[in-house]
Enzyme design. Sequence first.
Site, short mmCIF file in Angstrom:
data_model
loop_
_atom_site.label_atom_id
_atom_site.label_comp_id
_atom_site.label_asym_id
_atom_site.label_seq_id
_atom_site.Cartn_x
_atom_site.Cartn_y
_atom_site.Cartn_z
N CYS A 198 0.85 -1.17 0.19
CA CYS A 198 -0.15 -0.28 0.16
C CYS A 198 1.30 1.28 0.13
O CYS A 198 2.09 0.94 0.84
CB CYS A 198 -0.84 0.68 1.82
SG CYS A 198 -1.67 -1.58 1.48
N ARG A 246 4.72 0.26 -5.94
CA ARG A 246 4.37 -0.51 -5.44
C ARG A 246 4.15 -1.48 -5.43
O ARG A 246 3.90 -2.34 -4.76
CB ARG A 246 4.43 0.44 -3.91
CG ARG A 246 5.07 1.30 -3.77
CD ARG A 246 4.74 1.77 -2.15
NE ARG A 246 4.45 1.66 -1.40
CZ ARG A 246 5.36 1.84 -0.37
NH1 ARG A 246 6.50 2.01 -0.07
NH2 ARG A 246 4.91 1.16 1.48
N TRP A 251 -3.26 -2.38 -1.03
CA TRP A 251 -3.20 -4.30 -1.44
C TRP A 251 -3.79 -4.56 -1.04
O TRP A 251 -3.03 -4.60 0.65
CB TRP A 251 -1.39 -4.40 -1.74
CG TRP A 251 -1.00 -5.06 -2.56
CD1 TRP A 251 -0.53 -5.61 -3.26
CD2 TRP A 251 -0.53 -6.87 -1.53
NE1 TRP A 251 0.07 -6.40 -3.49
CE2 TRP A 251 0.04 -7.24 -2.31
CE3 TRP A 251 -0.48 -6.46 0.07
CZ2 TRP A 251 0.88 -8.28 -2.18
CZ3 TRP A 251 0.26 -7.96 0.19
CH2 TRP A 251 0.78 -8.78 -0.70
N ASN A 298 -1.26 2.12 6.33
CA ASN A 298 -0.03 0.39 6.24
C ASN A 298 -0.09 -0.28 6.70
O ASN A 298 0.16 0.44 8.29
CB ASN A 298 1.31 1.21 5.46
CG ASN A 298 0.41 1.96 3.81
OD1 ASN A 298 -0.84 1.65 3.34
ND2 ASN A 298 1.43 1.82 3.72
N GLY A 299 -0.15 -1.45 6.72
CA GLY A 299 0.19 -2.71 8.07
C GLY A 299 -1.19 -3.19 8.26
O GLY A 299 -1.66 -3.32 7.44
N GLU A 301 17.92 -17.10 -9.05
CA GLU A 301 17.35 -15.37 -8.59
C GLU A 301 16.13 -15.84 -10.11
O GLU A 301 15.56 -14.66 -10.61
CB GLU A 301 18.00 -14.58 -9.19
CG GLU A 301 18.62 -13.37 -9.54
CD GLU A 301 17.43 -12.81 -9.00
OE1 GLU A 301 16.30 -13.11 -7.97
OE2 GLU A 301 16.64 -11.61 -9.77
N LYS A 325 12.85 -13.96 -11.00
CA LYS A 325 12.41 -12.52 -12.64
C LYS A 325 11.26 -13.21 -13.22
O LYS A 325 10.25 -12.70 -14.01
CB LYS A 325 13.72 -12.83 -13.11
CG LYS A 325 14.28 -12.06 -12.02
CD LYS A 325 14.15 -10.30 -12.04
CE LYS A 325 13.48 -10.48 -10.98
NZ LYS A 325 14.81 -9.83 -9.79
N GLU A 351 7.67 -13.76 -11.86
CA GLU A 351 6.94 -12.70 -11.32
C GLU A 351 6.52 -11.76 -12.52
O GLU A 351 5.28 -11.41 -12.36
CB GLU A 351 8.12 -11.57 -10.19
CG GLU A 351 8.83 -11.11 -11.03
CD GLU A 351 9.42 -10.43 -9.82
OE1 GLU A 351 8.95 -9.59 -8.55
OE2 GLU A 351 10.68 -10.42 -10.04
N HIS A 366 18.54 -36.90 -8.86
CA HIS A 366 18.08 -36.25 -7.79
C HIS A 366 16.60 -36.29 -7.54
O HIS A 366 15.86 -36.42 -6.58
CB HIS A 366 19.23 -35.44 -6.61
CG HIS A 366 20.64 -36.10 -7.00
ND1 HIS A 366 20.46 -37.53 -6.12
CD2 HIS A 366 21.64 -35.16 -7.03
CE1 HIS A 366 22.10 -37.35 -6.48
NE2 HIS A 366 22.54 -36.19 -6.96
N LYS A 389 6.53 -4.33 -3.98
CA LYS A 389 8.17 -3.64 -4.44
C LYS A 389 8.25 -3.63 -3.25
O LYS A 389 9.84 -4.29 -2.93
CB LYS A 389 7.59 -2.55 -5.01
CG LYS A 389 8.98 -1.37 -4.97
CD LYS A 389 10.03 -2.47 -5.95
CE LYS A 389 11.42 -2.12 -5.87
NZ LYS A 389 12.28 -2.96 -6.43
C1 F6R Z 1 11.86 -9.99 -6.25
C2 F6R Z 1 12.23 -8.91 -5.91
C3 F6R Z 1 11.47 -8.86 -4.26
C4 F6R Z 1 12.41 -8.48 -3.44
C5 F6R Z 1 12.38 -8.68 -2.30
C6 F6R Z 1 13.71 -8.15 -1.22
O1 F6R Z 1 12.07 -9.12 -8.00
O2 F6R Z 1 12.26 -7.67 -5.91
O3 F6R Z 1 12.33 -11.20 -4.40
O4 F6R Z 1 14.11 -8.56 -3.79
O5 F6R Z 1 10.99 -8.54 -1.33
O6 F6R Z 1 13.03 -6.52 -0.96
P1 F6R Z 1 14.03 -5.60 -0.77
O7 F6R Z 1 15.50 -6.12 -1.39
O8 F6R Z 1 13.42 -4.50 -0.68
O9 F6R Z 1 14.51 -6.36 0.81
#
Ligand code: F6R
Length: 591
Positions: A2, A28, A73, A99-100, A469, A473, A476, A492, A586
């Site tokens: 949010c 976000r 959100w 928020n929260g 990773e 990517k 998501e 395995h 985000k």
């Molecule tokens: C994926 C992504 C998330 C963040 C995770 C941690 O692309 O962005 O997996 O890496 O939410 O976020 P931060 O780095 O802000 O603690």
Amino acid sequence: MCGIFGYIGGRTDAGPLVIEGLKNLEYRGYDSWGIACKRNGAIIVHKDAGKISGVDSSAFAEPCSMAIAHTRWATHGNVSARNAHPHISGDGTIAVVHNGIIENYQELRAELETRGHAFQSETDTEIIPHLIEEEYRRTADFAGAVRAACRHFQGRYGLLALHADSSTLVAARTGSPLIIGVMNDGGYCIASDIPAFLEQTHTVQYLDDGEMLVTDGKSILFTDIVTGEEHPKREIPITWSPEEAQKGEYEHYMLKEIMEQKESIVRAVNQDEQQIRILADAIRNAKGTFLVGCGTAGKACMAAEYFFSVIAKHHVNFAPASEFKLYHHFLEPESLLIVVSQSGETADVLEAMHIAKSKGSNVLAITNVQGSTISREADFTLLINAGPERAVASTKALTGQMAVLMLIAYALTGKLQDGKTKLLETGAAINDMLNPRYIKRIEALAKRINQNENLYIIGKSWNYPMALESAIKIQEVSYIHAEGFAGGELKHGPIALIEDGTPCIALLGNDEVTADMLSNAIELKARGGRIIGIAPQEHSVFDEWLKVPEAGPAQPIVNIIPVQILAYYLAVTRGKDPDMPRNLAKSVTVK
Ligand code: F6R
């Protein structure tokens, strides 16, 4: 997650101002939005489900000098205008954005209902204006009523509140960030994130956990929520420019930020050497070092385990921050926790920090956001200087985090300059690699494989975290089912998933594990896998080859970039918006 944006001051365009501020917070992640303006002694609320990007802010231009707004959100209650914020008190005089999560909201709501309060939404937030309303009836003191209401809450909150009868805006925070932008004309913006008001001001003040503020737009008072004690604050300048936070010539933030890695890696490397040495010394002297982070930042930590092992012959432990809770048994006052977080606001990372601090351990932070909660709570902070990262999918922050961690590993061996040279050479090679022809080739590859519903990625040593990773990517932003494996683990179990034509990305360097990785790629090919090699050299097993520069220990930094571009084009060519991935946020400030 949010977004909050509020304004109070001498301007009369508070409505359009907060709507435009909310648009800056779209990155976000959110599913509905709303605004409350105070006008002629009344609170006027407008809420809607869906996106705010197309909303014409001039529709809110009726003069007003005080407004709060929110992008929601959904957590408690479905996505609807009814559940969107602001929420109002029963008598309609108080509006709140939040928020929260108020964890004890059911209990509080039940108590309020027995006292005659009726609720319009399914949210935890709605109890907040109702509680403030009750307290205000007793005292006719708005700030005092917010303070008294906050004492009932368990959980996390960052909230803004307006009252029809008060000329002040009140904010309170426990767990969810709120930052104050000090406007040049004396007014204040209050937002959950700095990019929201970069076009307005570069001077900020931070509301810390357990604090509230009251402002009439001319002055501002910070106090402790519980004791009421005054907390004087400094004004802090912000170095990010509004242009850095815009898309510029790019259609999406994600591609812009991928391309920015030409410069951001160099900025991460050109650190104050003294600071890198401080971190290296802390690791050398610690009785055990833990690296924690979430998601992509966690993968940077995992890669660092290999950097420290291979470059510095030094053991460090990685744990995802969300799994750190039970590691406290290993923590001692001499232990060291290094937290890695782009936003510096991730709730699980903050919790890991609090656990370490409660054991008396030192906490060092590697983050991208100056003044973030994590940077303010850590004993020492190193910034990766990637510039604002707005795409939900983290790209340039990851390579900056890995560059910094690799530098520290070199510093631990007393060879910081060698590390710097290696990484700057890598930066130059990445600059050459990211040319239009290369990008077009990856776009064409994305078009060839974008109808596959499964995709696998393998890597070994420091390319193993990059395989994980890569999966994040691709998942998501494109919603393709992607999974990363250690090459050696295939036989395995996971190899059973390979069918004729399944795209399999193999991440390779030119090092002691290359031969093993080629064998793994051959195993996949023998089961029908279509092998996409990301490697400095071509190998006969590859059906497709994306050439990357040879980079030694910096290979994971190089290898992840073509996958980021591929993920981007998989999303775009499947008609998805890579900057607005479904269900994601985000900055994950809830647990
Ligand atoms: C994926 C992504 C998330 C963040 C995770 C941690 O692309 O962005 O997996 O890496 O939410 O976020 P931060 O780095 O802000 O603690």
